[in-house]
Design a protein around this motif. Sequence first.
Motif, mmCIF file in Angstrom:
data_model
loop_
_atom_site.group_PDB
_atom_site.id
_atom_site.type_symbol
_atom_site.label_atom_id
_atom_site.label_comp_id
_atom_site.label_asym_id
_atom_site.label_seq_id
_atom_site.Cartn_x
_atom_site.Cartn_y
_atom_site.Cartn_z
ATOM 1 N N VAL A 1 0.847 -1.192 0.000
ATOM 2 C CA VAL A 1 0.000 0.000 0.000
ATOM 3 C C VAL A 1 0.886 1.246 0.000
ATOM 4 C CG1 VAL A 1 -1.843 1.244 1.196
ATOM 5 C CG2 VAL A 1 -1.755 -1.263 1.299
ATOM 6 N N ASN A 2 0.689 2.096 -1.026
ATOM 7 C CA ASN A 2 1.404 3.374 -1.081
ATOM 8 C C ASN A 2 0.908 4.302 0.018
ATOM 9 O OD1 ASN A 2 3.048 2.887 -3.410
ATOM 10 N ND2 ASN A 2 1.244 3.163 -4.688
ATOM 11 N N GLU A 3 1.666 5.340 0.288
ATOM 12 C CA GLU A 3 1.322 6.290 1.344
ATOM 13 C C GLU A 3 -0.048 6.927 1.144
ATOM 14 O OE1 GLU A 3 3.517 9.746 3.965
ATOM 15 O OE2 GLU A 3 4.332 9.229 1.997
ATOM 16 N N ASP A 4 -0.448 7.122 -0.123
ATOM 17 C CA ASP A 4 -1.742 7.739 -0.406
ATOM 18 C C ASP A 4 -2.889 6.725 -0.434
ATOM 19 O OD1 ASP A 4 -1.342 6.408 -2.796
ATOM 20 O OD2 ASP A 4 -1.420 8.211 -4.056
ATOM 21 N N GLY A 5 -2.596 5.466 -0.072
ATOM 22 C CA GLY A 5 -3.625 4.431 -0.005
ATOM 23 C C GLY A 5 -3.816 3.658 -1.302
ATOM 24 N N GLY B 1 -0.436 -11.335 4.716
ATOM 25 C CA GLY B 1 0.237 -11.291 6.001
ATOM 26 C C GLY B 1 0.909 -9.973 6.283
ATOM 27 N N ARG B 2 1.883 -10.080 7.169
ATOM 28 C CA ARG B 2 2.656 -8.916 7.598
ATOM 29 C C ARG B 2 4.106 -9.171 7.226
ATOM 30 N NH1 ARG B 2 0.550 -5.419 10.823
ATOM 31 N NH2 ARG B 2 2.431 -5.013 12.041
ATOM 32 N N ALA B 3 4.730 -8.144 6.705
ATOM 33 C CA ALA B 3 6.116 -8.246 6.250
ATOM 34 C C ALA B 3 7.067 -7.670 7.282
ATOM 35 C CB ALA B 3 6.264 -7.505 4.932
ATOM 36 N N LEU B 4 8.217 -8.287 7.364
ATOM 37 C CA LEU B 4 9.299 -7.790 8.196
ATOM 38 C C LEU B 4 10.521 -7.635 7.294
ATOM 39 C CD1 LEU B 4 10.608 -7.145 10.970
ATOM 40 C CD2 LEU B 4 11.073 -9.608 11.173
ATOM 41 N N VAL B 5 11.000 -6.404 7.169
ATOM 42 C CA VAL B 5 12.205 -6.150 6.389
ATOM 43 C C VAL B 5 13.397 -6.474 7.284
ATOM 44 C CG1 VAL B 5 13.533 -4.448 5.080
ATOM 45 C CG2 VAL B 5 11.018 -4.364 5.041
ATOM 46 N N LEU B 6 14.139 -7.501 6.893
ATOM 47 C CA LEU B 6 15.253 -7.966 7.715
ATOM 48 C C LEU B 6 16.494 -7.100 7.516
ATOM 49 C CD1 LEU B 6 14.948 -11.799 7.076
ATOM 50 C CD2 LEU B 6 14.013 -10.486 8.987
ATOM 51 N N ARG B 7 17.301 -7.009 8.543
ATOM 52 C CA ARG B 7 18.587 -6.313 8.424
ATOM 53 C C ARG B 7 19.523 -7.157 7.572
ATOM 54 N NH1 ARG B 7 18.629 -5.883 14.605
ATOM 55 N NH2 ARG B 7 19.637 -7.831 14.171
ATOM 56 N N PRO B 8 20.370 -6.535 6.763
ATOM 57 C CA PRO B 8 21.257 -7.290 5.870
ATOM 58 C C PRO B 8 22.148 -8.301 6.587
ATOM 59 C CG PRO B 8 21.301 -4.965 5.314
ATOM 60 C CD PRO B 8 20.503 -5.092 6.587
ATOM 61 N N ALA C 1 1.469 -4.465 5.806
ATOM 62 C CA ALA C 1 0.451 -5.285 5.142
ATOM 63 C C ALA C 1 0.926 -5.669 3.746
ATOM 64 C CB ALA C 1 -0.869 -4.516 5.053
ATOM 65 N N VAL C 2 0.783 -6.972 3.426
ATOM 66 C CA VAL C 2 1.269 -7.471 2.139
ATOM 67 C C VAL C 2 0.365 -8.609 1.651
ATOM 68 C CG1 VAL C 2 2.872 -9.152 3.168
ATOM 69 C CG2 VAL C 2 3.359 -8.225 0.911
ATOM 70 N N GLU C 3 0.257 -8.694 0.345
ATOM 71 C CA GLU C 3 -0.385 -9.848 -0.282
ATOM 72 C C GLU C 3 0.512 -10.286 -1.427
ATOM 73 O OE1 GLU C 3 -4.238 -10.975 -2.953
ATOM 74 O OE2 GLU C 3 -4.630 -9.928 -1.061
ATOM 75 N N THR D 1 2.640 -15.128 7.459
ATOM 76 C CA THR D 1 1.367 -15.365 6.776
ATOM 77 C C THR D 1 0.220 -15.444 7.780
ATOM 78 O OG1 THR D 1 1.862 -17.731 6.774
ATOM 79 C CG2 THR D 1 2.342 -16.517 4.752
ATOM 80 N N THR D 2 -0.844 -14.699 7.476
ATOM 81 C CA THR D 2 -2.038 -14.705 8.319
ATOM 82 C C THR D 2 -3.224 -15.332 7.604
ATOM 83 O OG1 THR D 2 -2.584 -12.467 7.587
ATOM 84 C CG2 THR D 2 -1.306 -12.676 9.634
#
Length: 156
Positions: free
Chosen positions: A23-27, A81-88, A63-65, A118-119
């Motif tokens: 989802v972009n900042e503007d929805g 589900g929900r995304a987690l951006v991992l540290r390198p 939020a991600v699909e 995943t949810t």
Amino acid sequence: MIKISADMEAIVKQAILSFVATVNEDGTPNLSPKASLTIMNGVLYFADIASPRTILNLTRNPAVEINVVDIFQRRGYRFKGRALVLRPEDDEALVIANWVRATNGPEYPVDHVVKIETTSITPLLSPAHVFANPPRSQDEIRSTYYQKYGVKPIGT
């Protein structure tokens, strides 16, 4: 987190290309193709090779699909589900980054690795599965779409 089944993993491997919606900042929606979706220990991951908008969106709103469809089988899965951006430097990120480079070449940049909690997982079926009367087998569907796309299966 919902566990990824063997069939889901097989579809991810066979389809190769998936589409990640954020989802972009503007929805508004942002859809980004990914050839780096993979599964490790029953968990979905993808690498950010050239997707700065996807990463920006996920750091602001996790939020991600992800949709994955095998074009020849005419079926796939929708992972939410929900995304987690991992540290390198995270071990999980390093494993995925090394896999991307081993698969595609050492010149591929892996700027980030994203882990998906995943949810919800739902099957995606084309009308070839849903409306065929009489129902067609998976082999019949696959054969039809090999012909339609002019593809000869490997090993034949």
